[in-house]
Design an enzyme around this catalytic site. Structure first.
Site, mmCIF file in Angstrom:
data_model
loop_
_atom_site.group_PDB
_atom_site.id
_atom_site.type_symbol
_atom_site.label_atom_id
_atom_site.label_comp_id
_atom_site.label_asym_id
_atom_site.label_seq_id
_atom_site.Cartn_x
_atom_site.Cartn_y
_atom_site.Cartn_z
ATOM 1 C CB SER A 145 21.767 -19.829 11.081
ATOM 2 O OG SER A 145 20.818 -19.042 10.415
ATOM 3 N NE ARG A 153 20.626 -24.892 11.162
ATOM 4 C CZ ARG A 153 19.840 -23.857 10.842
ATOM 5 N NH1 ARG A 153 19.903 -22.728 11.536
ATOM 6 N NH2 ARG A 153 18.986 -23.944 9.848
ATOM 7 N N GLY A 169 11.151 -17.804 14.227
ATOM 8 C CA GLY A 169 10.650 -18.853 13.334
ATOM 9 C C GLY A 169 11.556 -20.079 13.372
ATOM 10 C CB SER A 201 12.325 -23.415 4.062
ATOM 11 O OG SER A 201 12.386 -23.347 5.479
ATOM 12 C CD GLN A 252 13.258 -20.718 9.788
ATOM 13 O OE1 GLN A 252 12.050 -20.748 9.656
ATOM 14 N NE2 GLN A 252 13.910 -19.631 10.160
ATOM 15 C CG ASP A 270 17.915 -14.102 6.563
ATOM 16 O OD1 ASP A 270 16.689 -14.108 6.345
ATOM 17 O OD2 ASP A 270 18.496 -14.999 7.210
HETATM 18 C C1 S3P Z 1 17.127 -19.639 8.744
HETATM 19 C C2 S3P Z 1 16.573 -19.891 7.520
HETATM 20 C C3 S3P Z 1 15.902 -18.857 6.715
HETATM 21 C C4 S3P Z 1 16.291 -17.463 7.183
HETATM 22 C C5 S3P Z 1 16.202 -17.304 8.674
HETATM 23 C C6 S3P Z 1 17.132 -18.301 9.366
HETATM 24 C C7 S3P Z 1 17.772 -20.744 9.469
HETATM 25 O O1 S3P Z 1 14.506 -19.016 6.821
HETATM 26 O O2 S3P Z 1 15.476 -16.489 6.555
HETATM 27 O O3 S3P Z 1 16.566 -16.008 9.069
HETATM 28 O O4 S3P Z 1 18.503 -20.490 10.454
HETATM 29 O O5 S3P Z 1 17.576 -21.899 9.071
HETATM 30 P P1 S3P Z 1 13.676 -20.071 5.937
HETATM 31 O O6 S3P Z 1 14.027 -21.440 6.345
HETATM 32 O O7 S3P Z 1 12.233 -19.752 6.228
HETATM 33 O O8 S3P Z 1 14.032 -19.762 4.513
#
Ligand code: S3P
Length: 433
Positions: A27, A31, A98, A169, A171, A319
């Site tokens: 993560s 970023r 994602g 979320s 993300q 996760d």
């Molecule tokens: C993440 C946020 C989570 C997590 C993913 C990484 C991130 O997802 O499950 O592995 O780095 O911001 P969501 O934002 O869909 O909850």
């Protein structure tokens, strides 16, 4: 459909023993890579994630005009575009990630140009309306195909919004903040459960002003970012596999140093403590406001108790739930998981796949729409595991396999490369046979 290409045989182990330093947090690497590529100047990151997901982010940012050098293993130098991206020559391929797709969409919506974001079959099945809704509210021109990728963006000037995320979320929060960074006025994101705050901390590290309250984050745009030098903390979601492996063998001893311990990510330590694991945290340091430290664990002779993961806990542990569920049969009282419906829209339907693979190993488990009940005191047997092309499923069942009777074959084991290419060799290193 995913086609499995590699298989791994996991033999039972007697114990987990040793010390490890884990590769950089996925993560945070996303970023730092993304912001470094957008900032003015050249940033340098050590211990950058070696996973394919972060490589997807870097490749997209290169296609947008940033340059990325890899002077040594684990070190990257990113020269940013100074706040204005180039028109890419073709679609931006987010691979399996994602985070890449959702966060870059926010970065690009206020830019000039036409952008198409695509991904692999798994990413193309994942919901993208959750980013389209707030970005469209800001005035963005963004279209999807039945709620899914490809994400097509025609960059335009946006206006600030005050947005409450319907599903917690990080993300989505980041997507809106990255658009807000470039938009006049104050953009606010409110959330009912505090999700990981790496974006807020990283934006500040790159020189942006971000204001926070208990349940909201605000950014006053437009603001510019300046390059930084940073060491990425070890990935606690990767550590989860080793912590859970240690937990299931009474007498295991494991030391993990340089580990990211950001409080919005470290919930697993509380849950493992409640199951009976002895955990000490030493040498805490602050690196660009990210907490880093050494974690030492000893597994109790009496084995693990039981626990229930529901509500906000489920969102914060999302996760780590596959590996917790995979070791649940080895606890005395089992593990109950609810309020985790989001697991169904991750890289795979993680509820369905965990249930299927636990049953393949002979476990009794009850599936629920938003979780599962896994009774304790069950001895599993070796089996053939379907990773579904999902990195966390491949790794979770490699851990369960260590205490099974007989060998386990992990099909589609190469999925681990998405977040943790070193996983199998490190597991071999600490598993005593
Ligand atoms: C993440 C946020 C989570 C997590 C993913 C990484 C991130 O997802 O499950 O592995 O780095 O911001 P969501 O934002 O869909 O909850």
């Amino acid at each position: 459909m995913h086609t499995a290409t590699e298989e791994r045989l996991i033999r039972p182990a007697k114990n987990i023993y040793g010390s490890l330093r884990l590769p950089g947090d996925k993560s945070i690497s996303h970023r730092y890579g993304m912001l470094g590529a957008f900032a003015e100047g050249t940033s340098r990151f050590t211990n950058f994630s070696t996973g394919a997901d972060c490589a997807s982010t870097l490749a997209c940012m290169e296609a947008l005009g940033a340059s990325v050098a890899r002077p040594e293993d684990g070190v990257i130098e990113v020269t940013g575009v100074g706040g204005k991206v180039n028109q890419p020559a073709g679609p931006l391929d987010c691979g399996n990630s994602g985070s890449t797709m959702r966060m870059i969409s926010g970065l690009l919506a206020p830019q000039q140009g036409e952008f198409t974001l695509i991904g692999d079959a798994s990413l193309t099945r994942r919901p993208m309306k959750r980013i389209q809704t707030p970005l469209a509210e800001m005035g963005a021109k963004i279209t999807l195909t039945e709620g899914h990728a490809p994400v097509m963006i025609t960059g335009s000037k946006l206006h600030a919004i005050d947005y409450t995320t319907p599903v917690p979320s990080a993300q989505v929060k980041t997507c809106v903040l990255l658009a807000g960074l470039q938009t006049e006025g104050t953009t606010t994101v409110r959330e009912s459960v505090r999700t990981r705050d790496h974006s807020e901390l990283a934006l500040r590290a790159f020189g942006a002003r971000v204001d926070r309250s208990v349940d909201s984050v605000s950014i006053n745009g437009p603001q510019t970012l300046s390059a930084i030098q940073a060491a990425v903390p070890g990935d606690i979601s990767s550590a989860a596999f080793f912590l859970c492996a240690a937990a299931i063998f009474p007498g295991s001893q494991l030391l993990l140093d340089g580990l990211g311990l950001n409080p919005t990510r470290a919930t697993l330590l509380d849950v493992l403590t409640s199951l009976g694991l002895q955990i000490s945290v030493l040498n805490l340091e602050d690196k660009h406001a990210e907490l880093v430290g050494t974690v030492q664990v000893t597994s109790p002779a009496a084995g693990l108790g039981s626990t229930s993961v529901t509500g906000a806990l489920a969102a914060q542990l999302i996760d780590e739930l596959p590996v917790l569920a995979a070791i649940a049969p080895y606890t005395r009282g089992g593990i109950r998981i609810r309020d985790a419906k989001e697991l169904r829209v991750k890289e795979s339907d993680r509820i369905a796949l965990v249930v299927k693979n636990l049953r393949a190993m002979g476990a009794e488990v009850t599936e629920h729409e938003d979780g599962m009940d896994v009774p304790g005191n069950q001895q599993l047997h070796g089996a053939t595991i379907d990773s579904g092309g999902d990195h966390r499923i491949a790794m979770a069942f490699s851990v369960a396999a260590l205490r099974a009777s007989g060998d386990t074959l992990i099909q589609g084991s190469e999925a681990a490369n998405i977040s943790f290419p070193e996983f199998f060799s490190l597991l071999d290193f600490v598993a005593e046979r």
